[in-house]
Design a protein around this motif. Structure first.
Motif, short mmCIF file in Angstrom:
data_model
loop_
_atom_site.label_atom_id
_atom_site.label_comp_id
_atom_site.label_asym_id
_atom_site.label_seq_id
_atom_site.Cartn_x
_atom_site.Cartn_y
_atom_site.Cartn_z
N ALA A 375 0.82 -1.21 0.00
CA ALA A 375 0.00 0.00 0.00
C ALA A 375 0.86 1.26 0.00
CB ALA A 375 -0.93 0.00 1.21
N MET A 376 2.00 1.22 0.70
CA MET A 376 2.88 2.38 0.69
C MET A 376 3.34 2.70 -0.73
SD MET A 376 4.45 4.76 2.30
CE MET A 376 4.84 5.86 0.93
N GLN A 377 3.68 1.67 -1.48
CA GLN A 377 4.14 1.87 -2.85
C GLN A 377 3.00 2.39 -3.74
OE1 GLN A 377 7.43 1.45 -3.07
NE2 GLN A 377 7.26 0.80 -0.95
N LEU A 378 1.84 1.78 -3.59
CA LEU A 378 0.71 2.19 -4.43
C LEU A 378 0.23 3.60 -4.09
CD1 LEU A 378 -1.33 -1.15 -4.54
CD2 LEU A 378 -0.15 -0.04 -6.46
N SER A 379 0.24 3.96 -2.81
CA SER A 379 -0.19 5.31 -2.44
C SER A 379 0.81 6.35 -2.93
CB SER A 379 -0.38 5.41 -0.93
OG SER A 379 0.83 5.18 -0.23
N ALA A 380 2.10 6.04 -2.84
CA ALA A 380 3.11 6.96 -3.35
C ALA A 380 3.00 7.11 -4.86
CB ALA A 380 4.51 6.48 -2.96
N LEU A 381 2.73 5.99 -5.54
CA LEU A 381 2.57 6.03 -6.98
C LEU A 381 1.35 6.87 -7.36
CD1 LEU A 381 3.53 4.97 -9.71
CD2 LEU A 381 2.17 2.91 -9.33
N ALA A 391 -4.54 8.13 -3.37
CA ALA A 391 -3.37 8.11 -2.49
C ALA A 391 -3.80 8.19 -1.03
CB ALA A 391 -2.43 9.26 -2.83
N TYR A 392 -4.74 9.08 -0.76
CA TYR A 392 -5.25 9.25 0.61
C TYR A 392 -5.91 7.97 1.11
CZ TYR A 392 -8.78 10.43 4.10
OH TYR A 392 -9.59 10.43 5.20
N GLU A 393 -6.77 7.38 0.31
CA GLU A 393 -7.52 6.21 0.75
C GLU A 393 -6.62 4.99 0.94
OE1 GLU A 393 -10.59 5.66 -2.11
OE2 GLU A 393 -11.79 7.38 -1.42
N ILE A 394 -5.68 4.79 0.02
CA ILE A 394 -4.78 3.62 0.12
C ILE A 394 -3.92 3.74 1.37
CG2 ILE A 394 -2.85 2.42 -0.95
CD1 ILE A 394 -4.03 3.31 -3.68
N ALA A 395 -3.34 4.91 1.61
CA ALA A 395 -2.49 5.10 2.78
C ALA A 395 -3.28 4.97 4.07
CB ALA A 395 -1.80 6.46 2.71
N ALA A 396 -4.47 5.59 4.12
CA ALA A 396 -5.27 5.57 5.35
C ALA A 396 -5.66 4.14 5.73
CB ALA A 396 -6.51 6.44 5.17
N ARG A 397 -6.01 3.31 4.74
CA ARG A 397 -6.42 1.94 5.03
C ARG A 397 -5.27 1.10 5.58
NH1 ARG A 397 -9.52 2.26 0.11
NH2 ARG A 397 -7.80 1.28 -1.00
#
Length: 464
Positions: A375-381, A391-397
Motif C-alpha cells: 500500500a505504501m508503494q501504491l499510495s506513493a505512486l 493516495a489518501y484512501e490507500i495510505a489511510a487503510r
C-alpha cells in the motif's frame, strides 16, 4: 565474510534499506526525476522543531491459527538446516540458566528499553527467562554495539550478526571460519550479537528481535512463513506469536541439545498438543517446497546490484511462482519485488505487479502487514500521478496494519503520504495535524533529524 545466506557461515541479518528500514523504493526509483533540493512550501516549516520520538506500547498479538501438524513441519525445517541449505545433524539450544550482557563504547539510548521489553516478552510468551548481568561479567549471550562502518568492513551489507563461540568483536575478528560455523556447535554455551550503534532506533530494535531469536532458537529462515521474523523478506519487525511458539517448543523439557531430527519429530506431536491445543482441531494445507532457484532469484533481486539485473531476477522469481501455482506469501513477494524494481523504467508494469501483490496479500489475514508495505508503494505512486483521493484512501487503510506491526518507518511514511494527499485536496488543517503526528514516529523509524527531514521532503516532492 560474505553475508549472502547462500554462503554465510554465521547468521547475519542482511541490511536492505529498500526492504526493511525504508519502505519507499518509489522514491529511490524516481530519484532521477526529483529535484536535488525540492522547493517545498509546507514540510520545512512544519519540521523546524521536530516533536519528541514516539515509541510503541505493545499490542495484543493475534495467535497463530495453524494446525499442529503444520507447526511441526515448520519447526523441523527451521531447526535442522541453515539458510544456505546446509543440514544440521542435531538440535542445539542453551541448557541451563541464560545470562546476557550489553557491551560497547556507545550503547544507543533506545536499546535499553527495547531490550527490556523483548526480555519480558520472551519470559511471558516463550517461557524463556534471561537474566541480564553487568557488562564486565561473563554471560551466555553478549550484545556488543559498534559503529556500522566497523561492522560493514568485516561483513559488508550486513545490519547485524549473531555468531557462536565468541564473546566480543575482537574475538570474532580473530576466530577461524570453522569456529564461527553453527555446524560445529553441539550445545550453545556462549555467543555474541553485534549491532550497530549509529542507525535508527527501529533498525536496532529489529536486530535485537531477529538476532536474539536466532541466538536462542532456530537458525534457518523460510520464505513460506507469512507470520514470522524467520523469513528473509524483512516484513516483520518484531517477534510474532508464531516465533514465540517456536522458541517455546525449542525449550520444551521433552527436548535437549544433541537430539536428531527424527528424535525431535517423534516428540513434537505431544509437545504441540500441550503448548498449542487449538492446533489439534484445524487443518492447514501443506505448502509445496521452495525451489532453490526461486530463492536465489529473490536474493539477487534484493541485492545491491544494477536495477536491470535485479528486475530480471524478480521477473524470474515471478515466473517460478506462477509455474508453481502459488497464491501464498512467496507469490506476493515475487510480484512485490518486481513492482518495486520496475518503478524506474516501466510505471505500467510496476502498477500491475504491485496491484497483483496487493491482491495476494489482501486475501489472507496473516499477510496484512505485507499488504501495508504494498500500500505504501501504491499510495506513493498514486500521489506522484496526481490521484490524490486514491493516495489518501490507500495510505489511510494501511495505517492500522503498520501500527499493529510496530513498524514506525512504514507508519510515518504512510502518514506523510496521506498528509500530502490531504494538502492536495485542500484539507490543509488535517494535513498539518497528520504530518506533525507522523514526525514522532519518523524519529524512531528513521533516526536522525536529517533523515526525518529528508524522507518528508522526498514524499512531499512526489506530489505534482
Amino acid at each position: 565474510m560474505k553475508t549472502d545466506p547462500r554462503t554465510a557461515p554465521t547468521k547475519p541479518r542482511v541490511f536492505r534499506p529498500a526492504f526493511g528500514l525504508l519502505s519507499l523504493s518509489l522514491l529511490a526509483a524516481c530519484a532521477t526525476t526529483l529535484p536535488q533540493h525540492p522547493h517545498l512550501t509546507r514540510a520545512p516549516a512544519m519540521m523546524l522543531d521536530l516533536p519528541p520520538m514516539k515509541v510503541f506500547s505493545g499490542t495484543v498479538p493475534r495467535q497463530t491459527t495453524r494446525s499442529n501438524a503444520s507447526l511441526a513441519r515448520d519447526f523441523l525445517d527451521l531447526s535442522f538446516a541453515l539458510e544456505n541449505g546446509t543440514p544440521l545433524a542435531q538440535m542445539t539450544r542453551f541448557e541451563g540458566p541464560i545470562t546476557l550482557r550489553v557491551t560497547g563504547a556507545h550503547p544507543p539510548i533506545s536499546l535499553g528499553p527495547d531490550l527490556a521489553a523483548l526480555l519480558r516478552r520472551l519470559d511471558q510468551e516463550a517461557g524463556i527467562k534471561i537474566t541480564r548481568v553487568s557488562a564486565h561479567s561473563s554471560a551466555s549471550i553478549t550484545i556488543e554495539t559498534l559503529p556500522h562502518g566497523e561492522l560493514a568492513r568485516r561483513a559488508p551489507n550486513t545490519a547485524c550478526i549473531v555468531a557462536p563461540n565468541v564473546s566480543d568483536w575482537g574475538e570474532f575478528k580473530r576466530a577461524r571460519r570453522q569456529n564461527l560455523s553453527w555446524t560445529q556447535v553441539d550445545t550453545r554455551t556462549r555467543l555474541a550479537i553485534f549491532i550497530p550503534d549509529d542507525v535508527a532506533p527501529q533498525e536496532i530494535r529489529d536486530c535485537l528481535h531477529e538476532e536474539l531469536a536466532q541466538a536462542l532458537g532456530p537458525l534457518n529462515d523460510l520464505y513460506r512463513l507469512a507470520d514470522s521474523v524467520y523469513n528473509d523478506d524483512n516484513i516483520h519487525s518484531v517477534l510474532t506469536p508464531f516465533d514465540m511458539l517456536m522458541l517455546k517448543v525449542t525449550y520444551a523439557p521433552e527436548l535437549q541439545s544433541g537430539m536428531t531430527r527424527a528424535e525431535v519429530a517423534a516428540r513434537l506431536p505431544a509437545i504441540l498438543k500441550r503448548l498449542h491445543p487449538a492446533g489439534e482441531a484445524v487443518q492447514t494445507p501443506i505448502q509445496s517446497p521452495t525451489p532453490r532457484a526461486w530463492t536465489d532469484h529473490v536474493i539477487d533481486a534484493m541485492s545491491a546490484g544494477p536495477i536491470p539485473a535485479r528486475k530480471a531476477a524478480a521477473d524470474s522469481a515471478v515466473a517460478i511462482a506462477r509455474a508453481q501455482g502459488w497464491d501464498d506469501t512467496r507469490a506476493g513477494f515475487s510480484w512485490f519485488l518486481l513492482g518495486r524494481l520496475a518503478l524506474s523504467s516501466d510505471r505500467a508494469l510496476a502498477h500491475s505487479a504491485l496491484t497483483q501483490a496487493a491482491h495476494i496479500y489482501g486475501a489472507h489475514p496473516e499477510t496484512r502487514f505485507h499488504a501495508a508495505h504494498v500500500a505504501m508503494q501504491l499510495s506513493a505512486l498514486a500521489l506522484a500521478e496526481g490521484q490524490d483521493q486514491a493516495a489518501y484512501e490507500i495510505a489511510a487503510r494501511a495505517i492500522p496494519a503498520a501500527t499493529e506491526a510496530e513498524n514506525a518507518a512504514l507508519l510515518a511514511s504512510l502518514m506523510l503520504t496521506e498528509a500530502e494527499a490531504l494538502d492536495a485536496m485542500g484539507r490543509s488543517g488535517d494535513a498539518r495535524a497528520l504530518r506533525l503526528d507522523s514526525l514522532g514516529w519518523a524519529r524512531y523509524g528513521f533516526g536522525s533529524d536529517a533523515m526525518v527531514r529528508a524522507r518528508a521532503a522526498e514524499i512531499a516532492a512526489l506530489a505534482p
